[in-house]
Design a protein around this motif. Structure first.
Motif, PDB file in Angstrom:
ATOM      1  N   SER A  98       0.834  -1.197   0.000  1.00 28.33           N
ATOM      2  CA  SER A  98       0.000   0.000   0.000  1.00 28.33           C
ATOM      3  C   SER A  98       0.869   1.247   0.000  1.00 28.33           C
ATOM      4  O   SER A  98       1.976   1.273   0.551  1.00 28.33           O
ATOM      5  N   ALA A  99       0.322   2.322  -0.613  1.00 29.50           N
ATOM      6  CA  ALA A  99       1.053   3.585  -0.625  1.00 29.50           C
ATOM      7  C   ALA A  99       1.111   4.153   0.783  1.00 29.50           C
ATOM      8  O   ALA A  99       0.222   3.950   1.606  1.00 29.50           O
ATOM      9  N   GLY A 100       2.163   4.915   1.043  1.00 28.16           N
ATOM     10  CA  GLY A 100       2.358   5.506   2.357  1.00 28.16           C
ATOM     11  C   GLY A 100       3.656   5.017   2.957  1.00 28.16           C
ATOM     12  O   GLY A 100       4.165   3.942   2.620  1.00 28.16           O
ATOM     13  N   TRP A 101       4.213   5.808   3.873  1.00 30.67           N
ATOM     14  CA  TRP A 101       5.530   5.475   4.408  1.00 30.67           C
ATOM     15  C   TRP A 101       5.488   4.255   5.323  1.00 30.67           C
ATOM     16  O   TRP A 101       4.678   4.184   6.247  1.00 30.67           O
ATOM     17  N   CYS A 102       6.385   3.303   5.082  1.00 31.07           N
ATOM     18  CA  CYS A 102       6.640   2.170   5.967  1.00 31.07           C
ATOM     19  C   CYS A 102       8.141   1.989   6.041  1.00 31.07           C
ATOM     20  O   CYS A 102       8.802   1.865   4.996  1.00 31.07           O
ATOM     21  N   ASP A 103       8.686   1.933   7.248  1.00 35.37           N
ATOM     22  CA  ASP A 103      10.129   1.728   7.376  1.00 35.37           C
ATOM     23  C   ASP A 103      10.576   0.468   6.653  1.00 35.37           C
ATOM     24  O   ASP A 103      11.594   0.455   5.953  1.00 35.37           O
TER      25      ASP A 103
END
Length: 625
Positions: A495-500
């Motif tokens: 999914s789009a969006g920041w994930c480390d």
């Protein structure tokens, strides 16, 4: 008596009378000559007195200008103090005894500037009178009084403020509302950039890139009626008088350079003290002027992180490391304000070892691919807010400063120590309900801002750091709610969006649209040399459009930013130039919807600890007779 005798008797008196007339005429002529000589002497003396009086007047006026220049130099540190006035030296003019009296008139008043290049901004105004008297050896005397206004201007009322050269060359469309100022040169070139307010520089305006011989025709500046007018001239194509005339003609004078008498605006620091001092840690030898500027001294919550925590534990991000993290923090609060308990501290401040791949910083290892990952102190602002809001009078922070010690300078890849702000959509309440409150977070290290910031209840906010990178909104649908955040943001999936976890290699995470409302003051990456001076293309520092940094694929996403963009120095820790990471492809730009926060036009709505700069403006001149 004979006729001859009679004739002689009559003639003799006439001859005597003629002599008397001649003598009388000689006397009258002498009087006229003497009167003329006296008049000439008087005129000469009067002219001489006027001449010497005029010279004395010019000497007094020149002396006033000299004192004005001393005040101007003193104001280069951003403020006029009583010590500055006491140190004003009497001017020296050959042949004259010069005296001066420089004094403040009344108390400083906050008001809108009504004249000069910065008209329309507000400042703390201190009126000052300069009285200078010149006397020559003959007793001729003249006095001149120069009235000036020492203006201390809060930095965050500028939409953009740069200490050095400012380059603005966005590729994507960019509209910017807010005053733009640089103390260096201003470089403008873009396919589509539009400025809705004033642009000022005490140096030159160049309608061209700094890094290459390239000019684009999409730079527009609004005139006073709000109509966008294309830029078609610069400081090279027109002399200063013609530049001023053309600016008035095209933009109603809203593009201002040295031609308009624009002066540099400086922080209130001692002479030869660099502006980066503002973010540096406390030093025992800091004098009062430096302490008044350094955010570390202004802070009411001072935190020192011992970076050896990142090498003290063999298992990265172990529970033991997290549980003991606060023992590596030294915390101080001013005026008896409370500190969180050990358990609450562990919830607010968490370590994150090798958090994610930092594509921009890979350039520091040359062509060798090395995974650069920052070691972070994660500040969970939602937890801090809940703790603070439960007893704001004793707990609410206004300025938090984070210092880092004992990092391994020999291994900057491992110890790229930085601060990350997360869950900051809602900031803590103020200590007093009637106060706007606000929060400023400062450090000499890089800062990452994760997700939306200050978007639920607007408060005056500022982030001050070595560099500032915006990470996009994580994929959790209700991420602004504290309970929806997964542990350490290690979300999985595509999914789009920041994930480390999704940013662990030389590829780009897919970004989500994000909103940030805060002033930012940070270092920038400067283009090293001026193409026009040295020739040949130069590495581009990134310009204003990349001053807030990005690491993701923002294609199709929008970065909404409202605040004030200020850069007073070049970055010293986050050294990667724009576009110089591995392959130069570590991010793609967002649609930038950036604007100045109009709340900052009111002094009571400025972020805590807002730095100020200063200038001196002449307001009146009069001779004394």
């Amino acid at each position: 008596m004979s006729d001859r005798r009679m004739s002689n008797a009559i003639t003799r008196p006439r001859r005597g009378m003629a002599l008397e007339v001649v003598l009388l005429m000689l006397v009258m002529f002498s009087v006229i000559v003497l009167a003329g000589l006296s008049a000439v002497t008087t005129i000469s003396r009067t002219s001489n007195a006027d001449y010497h009086g005029a010279r004395a007047t010019y000497a007094a006026e020149g002396g006033a200008d000299d004192v004005m220049s001393q005040l101007d130099a003193a104001m280069q540190d951003g403020i006029i103090s009583g010590e500055d006035l006491a140190n004003i030296q009497s001017p020296v003019v050959s042949g004259y005894r010069m005296t001066q009296a420089t004094r403040t008139t009344g108390v400083p008043v906050s008001r809108t500037i009504t004249s000069g290049p910065f008209s329309g901004l507000y400042s703390l105004n201190q009126p000052i009178d300069i009285e200078v008297t010149a006397r020559d050896t003959s007793g001729n005397r003249a006095t001149a009084v120069l009235s000036v206004n020492a203006q201390t201007i809060p930095l965050f009322q500028f939409g953009v403020f740069y200490e050095g050269d400012l380059e603005i060359h966005p590729g994507a469309t960019m509209n910017f509302a807010g005053w733009v100022h640089t103390n260096g040169n201003l470089y403008l070139s873009s396919d589509d950039v539009r400025f809705q307010s004033n642009l000022t520089t005490p140096d030159s305006v160049f309608w061209q890139r700094k890094d290459s011989n390239n000019r684009l025709y999409g730079v527009h500046i609004n005139n006073a009626a709000g109509t966008a007018v294309a830029l078609r001239f610069d400081s090279r194509s027109l002399s200063d008088p013609l530049f001023k005339t053309r600016s008035q003609q095209d933009f109603d004078g809203r593009l201002m350079s040295r031609a308009h008498g624009v002066k540099p605006l400086k922080l209130p620091l001692p002479s030869n003290t660099p502006a980066v001092t503002l973010v540096e840690p406390r030093v025992a030898g800091d004098n009062s002027m430096v302490q008044d500027v350094k955010m570390a001294w202004k802070a009411d919550w001072h935190i020192t992180l011992d970076a050896s925590v990142f090498t003290a534990y063999t298992a990265a991000d172990s529970n033991t490391m997290k549980a003991n993290f606060c023992t590596f923090l030294t915390q101080e609060r001013s005026a008896g304000l409370a500190l969180p308990s050990a358990a609450m501290c562990a919830r607010i401040f968490k370590p994150r070892l090798d958090a994610f791949y930092e594509g921009r910083e890979d350039n520091r290892v040359g062509s060798t691919l090395a995974i650069i990952r920052p070691d972070l102190i994660d500040i969970h602002l939602d937890t801090l807010r809940l703790w603070s809001d439960s007893a704001p009078a004793a707990r609410a922070p206004r300025i938090i400063y984070i210092n880092v010690i004992n990092d391994n300078v020999a291994d900057t890849r491992r110890d790229f120590v930085a601060v990350r702000l997360r869950q900051g959509a809602q900031l803590p309440r103020s200590r007093v309900a009637a106060d706007t409150g606000g929060l400023t977070i400062a450090t000499a290290r890089p800062v990452y801002v994760l997700g939306n910031f200050n978007t639920i209840v607007w408060r005056p906010a500022a982030i001050i750091a070595d560099a500032i990178t915006f990470l996009s909104q994580p994929p959790n649908p209700n991420m602004d709610a504290r309970t929806s955040w997964p542990s350490a943001t290690r979300c999985t999936g595509s999914s789009a969006g920041w994930c480390d976890v999704n940013q662990q290699a030389a590829d780009m995470n897919t970004a989500r649209s994000t909103n940030v409302n805060a002033a930012i003051l940070a270092g920038h990456s400067a283009t090293p040399n001026d193409f026009m001076r040295v020739g040949g293309s130069q590495p581009y520092g990134g310009g204003l459009e990349n001053f807030p940094r990005f690491l993701e694929n923002w294609s199709g996403a929008t970065h909404h930013y409202t605040g004030s963009l200020v850069s007073m120095f070049t970055s010293r820790y986050a050294l990667g130039l724009w576009g110089s990471g591995v392959g130069g492809q570590y991010y793609s730009p967002p649609t930038r919807q950036w604007s100045f926060d109009v709340n900052f036009r009111f002094p009571e709505r400025l972020p805590p600890g807002t730095p100020s700069v200063g200038t001196v403006l002449q307001t009146a001149f009069r001779p004394l007779y």
